[in-house]
Scaffold this motif. Structure first.
Motif, short mmCIF file in Angstrom:
data_model
loop_
_atom_site.label_atom_id
_atom_site.label_comp_id
_atom_site.label_asym_id
_atom_site.label_seq_id
_atom_site.Cartn_x
_atom_site.Cartn_y
_atom_site.Cartn_z
N VAL A 110 -32.15 13.98 21.01
CA VAL A 110 -31.29 13.75 19.86
C VAL A 110 -31.30 12.25 19.61
CG1 VAL A 110 -28.93 13.91 18.99
CG2 VAL A 110 -29.87 15.75 20.39
N ALA A 140 -30.54 13.42 14.33
CA ALA A 140 -31.75 14.24 14.24
C ALA A 140 -32.21 14.68 15.62
CB ALA A 140 -32.86 13.44 13.56
N VAL A 141 -32.98 15.75 15.64
CA VAL A 141 -33.69 16.14 16.84
C VAL A 141 -35.14 15.69 16.64
CG1 VAL A 141 -34.17 18.49 16.01
CG2 VAL A 141 -34.24 18.01 18.45
N THR A 156 -39.40 14.78 13.40
CA THR A 156 -37.97 14.47 13.42
C THR A 156 -37.31 15.31 12.34
OG1 THR A 156 -38.49 12.22 14.12
CG2 THR A 156 -36.27 12.61 13.27
N ALA A 162 -28.22 18.93 15.71
CA ALA A 162 -29.34 18.40 16.50
C ALA A 162 -29.17 18.70 17.99
CB ALA A 162 -29.46 16.89 16.28
N ASN A 166 -31.80 20.77 20.18
CA ASN A 166 -32.42 20.14 21.35
C ASN A 166 -32.23 21.02 22.59
OD1 ASN A 166 -33.76 17.97 22.69
ND2 ASN A 166 -31.77 17.38 23.53
#
Length: 175
Positions: A110, A140-141, A156, A162, A166
């Motif tokens: 993340v 974001a992941v 991304t 996120a 993840n």
């Protein structure tokens, strides 16, 4: 935002609306361009024809239909992330899926990013080696994976979920 867990398949599906401010700007631009197209179409047909012309109506109708098609596509813009036992798939509709097999995922994390500064904006951005799919936010992941060509790439995906994404990737990688 619409998140679903398909209990039958074990797929985590995250579907988010594309940046609403950007989408509204695009729709306004499409309407303005359609209006200018109609005015321009009338001007061109007046210049090259005498009196009333059927071309004016045809050009105006075509530009109006084009504006509606563009507006429809822009209204449907959304982002999707799907994670299952075999793959991670992400896309910005209507563009094709970016698919990463789980066994090619090297790492996921993340991250906090600034889409405008880091990638030049929102939506589908970047290059093949470092791609962003995102609409709003800064969380974001990021998935680092080995592409079929053998090179290392990053994907991304901006999402408020996120951390959940993840964790799902990590759990699928350990199976």
């Amino acid at each position: 935002m619409d998140e679903l867990l398909d209990s039958g398949t074990g797929t985590l599906r995250i579907r988010e609306t594309y940046n609403p401010v950007g989408r509204t700007m695009f729709i306004v631009m499409a309407v303005l361009i359609a209006g200018l197209g109609v005015i321009g179409g009338y001007g061109v047909t007046d210049l090259y024809s005498s009196g009333e012309s059927v071309y004016k109506v045809v050009v105006a109708a075509l530009v109006t239909v084009l504006a509606f098609v563009v507006s429809f596509v822009l209204l449907r813009l959304h982002l999707e992330l799907r994670i299952d036992r075999k793959r991670v798939a992400a896309r910005a509709w209507p563009f094709p899926w970016t698919v990463v097999p789980i066994d090619q995922v090297l790492a996921s994390e993340v991250v906090q990013i600034d889409p405008l500064w880091d990638y030049g904006g929102w939506g589908l951005k970047g290059i093949a080696q470092d791609r962003l799919i995102g609409g709003t936010g800064t969380t974001a992941v990021r998935i680092t994976y080995t592409h079929e060509s053998g090179e290392q790439r990053k994907l991304t995906f901006l999402t408020e979920r996120a951390e959940e994404a993840n964790q799902r990737i990590a759990s699928q990688r350990t199976r």
